[in-house]
Design a protein around this motif. Structure first.
Motif, mmCIF file in Angstrom:
data_model
loop_
_atom_site.group_PDB
_atom_site.id
_atom_site.type_symbol
_atom_site.label_atom_id
_atom_site.label_comp_id
_atom_site.label_asym_id
_atom_site.label_seq_id
_atom_site.Cartn_x
_atom_site.Cartn_y
_atom_site.Cartn_z
ATOM 1 N N ASP A 116 0.844 -1.204 0.000
ATOM 2 C CA ASP A 116 0.000 0.000 0.000
ATOM 3 C C ASP A 116 0.880 1.255 0.000
ATOM 4 O O ASP A 116 1.984 1.249 0.558
ATOM 5 C CB ASP A 116 -0.883 0.026 1.240
ATOM 6 N N THR A 117 0.365 2.307 -0.591
ATOM 7 C CA THR A 117 1.090 3.576 -0.546
ATOM 8 C C THR A 117 0.938 4.198 0.846
ATOM 9 O O THR A 117 0.004 3.866 1.605
ATOM 10 C CB THR A 117 0.559 4.572 -1.581
ATOM 11 N N GLN A 166 0.023 7.192 1.437
ATOM 12 C CA GLN A 166 -1.241 7.939 1.420
ATOM 13 C C GLN A 166 -2.413 7.026 1.746
ATOM 14 O O GLN A 166 -3.294 7.381 2.543
ATOM 15 C CB GLN A 166 -1.449 8.589 0.052
ATOM 16 N N GLU A 167 -2.415 5.847 1.156
ATOM 17 C CA GLU A 167 -3.519 4.911 1.401
ATOM 18 C C GLU A 167 -3.569 4.493 2.868
ATOM 19 O O GLU A 167 -4.654 4.415 3.465
ATOM 20 C CB GLU A 167 -3.361 3.675 0.508
ATOM 21 N N ASP A 219 -4.645 7.496 5.106
ATOM 22 C CA ASP A 219 -6.075 7.760 4.916
ATOM 23 C C ASP A 219 -6.942 6.695 5.579
ATOM 24 O O ASP A 219 -8.030 6.996 6.085
ATOM 25 C CB ASP A 219 -6.403 7.850 3.424
ATOM 26 N N GLU A 220 -6.469 5.465 5.605
ATOM 27 C CA GLU A 220 -7.220 4.419 6.306
ATOM 28 C C GLU A 220 -7.294 4.729 7.797
ATOM 29 O O GLU A 220 -8.335 4.558 8.440
ATOM 30 C CB GLU A 220 -6.575 3.051 6.069
ATOM 31 N N THR A 231 -10.948 12.238 4.525
ATOM 32 C CA THR A 231 -9.743 12.009 3.729
ATOM 33 C C THR A 231 -9.835 12.854 2.456
ATOM 34 O O THR A 231 -10.932 13.273 2.070
ATOM 35 C CB THR A 231 -9.599 10.524 3.347
#
Length: 502
Positions: free
Chosen positions: A88-89, A91-92, A95-96, A128
């Motif tokens: 996963d990035t 950012q991902e 945001d999670e 987000t």
């Protein structure tokens, strides 16, 4: 090489955002309490007192310090000998964590982020995406500084490209008064110097993560020129007399932070970003051994503050109130409001404007004639709460609608935070109405005065819907009386002279 589990990182992001939603940093609490003890303007002292009472209530009740629970900013330093256990990035994963924090059923946080800001401005429904800055550094750990920044203070951010010989102090002295009180002082000013315009802004934001230590610096004295500049700026800003909530007083800022970076020989980029009375940030480090463990502060670290209700405080009843009674209220007076008020902010005002322009009636249940409006976007309630934290939003954003609301909708009173523009003050005077100020940064305290709440219109707007609140002893200050006298003008002017005399 240390491996950071995605689950540990996501959990740490979520836990940290919940943590800062209801726990002020203790260094900030201490600095605000010191300001409270020093303050000589009673109106400002009462405002600071409300901020401290609210802070302790939130720490005990684990509910948001401010109804604007902010947009998330994270500064992440990744050790070069550190990796994640997933593809996963960053950012991902951040945001999670944001999504989990803001939709936490025990303490839901207000969802304020909108996508396509230049066009549709649709709420993302989970707060987000976060704003992330990353840096690869030596080591095998991951370090995170994370903050939640409200719109009222973020909107007052400034940046300038000075000449190398220009005075940073003089620019700040000229700039801070233009910011009004919508950033909810007393707070912290972050200054970024150098790099390029964009780098200066990031430096200013990052500087706000530093500990509050100006009182210690004053006691020991500056050790270098940068600390000398901090003190000069601190004294210059407080010398403006703006005071808590713009009411005039000794303390406008409890600290000034500076971060700098090399820049072009022809340039002097300077950025200024304020942190409000709802200062929210924390710091954690992950080494692969599990999620961050955030220390629960000792509730005894908060001072016990009580606000008096002496003869100078007037209890008023809004149901059926007349302009004749309002005309007896004076600028700077403290009121305890009782009765029914409607709410509305940017999006609701836009819809009202469209309906009036089209000659259409307002929605059923929306009648502003002889009524008060409260500029607010509350947090969703939990448990037996009538409403979640419900502090005021910045009133100047509603200035362009005020004449319409007074003249066409029949409004006679407004409640919000910060000052009003000159045209709005003239409209208030012309129509014999009033503008009252609630304390920004005391959202949970204010919500306890709201005894009943119901949505009456524009439910699809979420927190921007029109509610009807029934309030008991809701504390406010008359900020602009029916004669047009404005405390945000008279207060700072008086206290600037007083401070100069001191």
């Amino acid at each position: 090489m240390n491996t950071i589990k995605k689950s540990d990182f996501v959990t740490s992001i979520a836990d940290s955002l919940q943590h800062i939603s209801y726990y002020h940093p203790l260094d900030f609490v201490k600095a605000v309490h010191n300001a409270y003890k020093r303050e000589k303007n009673q109106a400002a002292k009462d405002a600071i007192g409300q901020i401290l009472i609210n802070s302790k209530m939130c720490a005990v009740g684990k509910r948001p310090i401010c109804q604007d629970t902010g947009i998330v900013t994270a500064f992440i330093k990744i050790g070069s000998q550190c990796r994640f256990d997933c593809d996963d990035t960053l950012q991902e994963m951040v945001d999670e964590g944001v999504r989990l924090a803001y939709k936490n059923p025990t303490n839901p946080l207000r969802l304020s982020v909108v996508a396509s800001p230049a066009t549709e401005r649709k709420n993302t429904k989970d707060n987000t995406p976060a704003v992330i800055y990353t840096e690869i550094v030596p080591g095998n750990t991951l370090e995170v500084h994370i903050a939640a920044k409200g719109g009222g203070s973020e909107n007052k951010s400034k940046c300038v490209m000075l000449n190398p010989s220009d005075s940073i102090v003089e620019w700040v002295k000229k700039t801070v008064p233009t910011m009004g009180a919508g950033w909810c002082p007393p707070g912290i000013i972050g200054i970024g110097i150098g790099g390029t315009a964009d780098k200066a802004m990031v430096l200013a934001k990052e500087s706000l993560m530093q500990p509050v230590d100006i009182d210690e610096l004053i006691e020991r004295g500056p050790a270098n020129k940068l600390e000398e500049l901090r003190l000069e700026l601190y004294n210059a800003i407080n010398g403006l007399g703006i005071g808590a909530q713009g009411l005039g007083g000794l303390t406008t800022v409890v600290d000034v932070k500076i971060a700098q970076f090399p820049t072009h020989a022809a340039s002097l980029p300077v950025a200024l970003i304020p942190n409000c009375a709802a200062t929210r940030h924390t710091h954690f480090v992950l080494d692969g051994s599990g999620p961050a463990v955030l220390k629960t502060p000792d509730i005894n670290e908060w001072p016990d503050i009580s606000l008096g209700t002496g003869d100078e405080v007037k209890r008023v009843f809004l149901d059926g109130i007349t302009k004749e009674e309002i005309s007896t209220w004076k600028s700077g007076q403290t009121l305890l409001l009782n009765g029914k008020i409607l709410t509305g902010r940017d999006a609701a005002h836009r819809r009202i404007q469209m309906l009036l322009e089209e000659g259409k009636p307002l929605p059923e249940g929306v009648d502003f004639n002889g009524r008060f409006i409260y500029y607010v976007g509350p947090v969703d309630p939990v448990g037996d709460e009538v409403v979640g934290p419900a502090g005021p939003t910045t009133s100047t954003r509603m200035d362009k609608y005020t004449n319409m609301m007074l003249e066409q909708a029949g409004l006679i009173g407004m409640i919000g935070k910060s000052e009003r523009g000159d045209a709005t003050i003239e409209a208030i005077k012309k129509h014999g109405t009033v503008y009252c100020m609630a304390v920004g940064g005391a959202a949970y305290l204010v919500s306890k005065a709201i005894k009943k709440s119901r949505v009456v219109a524009f439910e699809d707007l979420g927190m921007e819907a029109i509610y009807e609140f029934e309030v008991e002893d809701m504390p406010v200050t008359v900020a602009v009386d029916s004669s047009g006298e404005a405390v945000h003008k008279t207060g700072p002017t008086f206290w600037q002279k007083e401070i100069a005399a001191m």
